[in-house]
Design a protein around this motif. Sequence first.
Motif, PDB file in Angstrom:
ATOM      1  N   VAL A 140      41.834  39.094  67.201  1.00 28.49           N
ATOM      2  CA  VAL A 140      41.587  38.786  68.607  1.00 28.49           C
ATOM      3  C   VAL A 140      40.324  39.474  69.106  1.00 28.49           C
ATOM      4  N   LEU A 141      40.041  40.667  68.603  1.00 32.02           N
ATOM      5  CA  LEU A 141      38.803  41.359  68.965  1.00 32.02           C
ATOM      6  C   LEU A 141      37.589  40.495  68.654  1.00 32.02           C
ATOM      7  N   ALA A 142      37.550  39.904  67.452  1.00 31.35           N
ATOM      8  CA  ALA A 142      36.419  39.071  67.046  1.00 31.35           C
ATOM      9  C   ALA A 142      36.272  37.861  67.967  1.00 31.35           C
ATOM     10  N   ILE A 143      37.401  37.252  68.324  1.00 26.48           N
ATOM     11  CA  ILE A 143      37.361  36.060  69.182  1.00 26.48           C
ATOM     12  C   ILE A 143      36.920  36.420  70.599  1.00 26.48           C
ATOM     13  N   ILE A 144      37.533  37.429  71.189  1.00 28.27           N
ATOM     14  CA  ILE A 144      37.226  37.792  72.577  1.00 28.27           C
ATOM     15  C   ILE A 144      35.803  38.338  72.697  1.00 28.27           C
TER      16      ILE A 144
END
Length: 318
Positions: A140-144
């Motif tokens: 989720v870090l990469a996406i956000i």
Amino acid sequence: MRVFAPYLASLLEYAEYHNLDSNTLIDIIPKHNIDLCDPNEMIEAKTYLSVFDKAIEITNSDYFGLNFGTYLNLDALGLVLEISLNTSSIEQGVYILQQFLKTKFPLVTATVIKDQNHFILQLESAVKHKKIRRHLLDLVLAIIFRELKLMIPKHFTPQIRLPFLEKKCYSDTLKTKITYGDDYQLVLPLDIIKTEINKSKIKEIELLLPQFLVMLNKGSESKNILSNQIRHMTLHMCSPEIPNFEQVQKQFPYSKRTIQRKLTNEGTSFRSILIDIKKELSQYLANEKHLKTKDVAYILGYSESSAYLHAVKSWGKN
């Protein structure tokens, strides 16, 4: 708790790039005749976690979640377009991202924290298994991070804080500085959050996304050929800037030398694949009469129009 079914389809697709037998993962899924590609379908979170855990176990990668999140670039481009249709404010865009997690991927939550100078988005997960929780947060870090980077003015980059010291893989993959903190956090200056979404970047994505999808469908019937896998991975990772060889290579269970050797055996190279992608995008963009040469050059990653025109000239000789 339920998860958006197409996210499991993406996970199964990504696993194939790691030579995982998709049937091994599919066998974990309860047989309920669910179409995983149906945007109206949801699946049990425990099913997603079981497949996710198995993929981590088989790949034995410390950065499976991070790399998987990077692979989902193409999906992220669609998400930022959806956000732009609903608001022009970066702050409201962040709240839409929060709602997106709540409704489609509630395995991770995002909490807003404000101090005197900063707007902080803190990522958390209630998943108890420590290893799986870290991979989920990495994902989720990469996406956000990418969503925020697309929304804010191009001269700014969200700061990332992580609760551990081994930061190199994160900084190399996300191309940003990583600092130490107590939690997974994305930090923006408070004054930036009040500005408008980067409209020029949104228009660029809106223009390119349909073409990316067309290009992805080419050669989809030959996914077992490495050169096609490399092409597909490269297209998936466009944001919309095209990734370099090192970024793409990290997505495969092979060393740089092994990939180069395998591509040579198939009569091609990463450079040739990259040129073909740029040629197709260039031809597509050339049909957009409102775009100037400098605009096309910028979109394709050239710092100057002259460099782009020189590249086009060299393509004609090949």
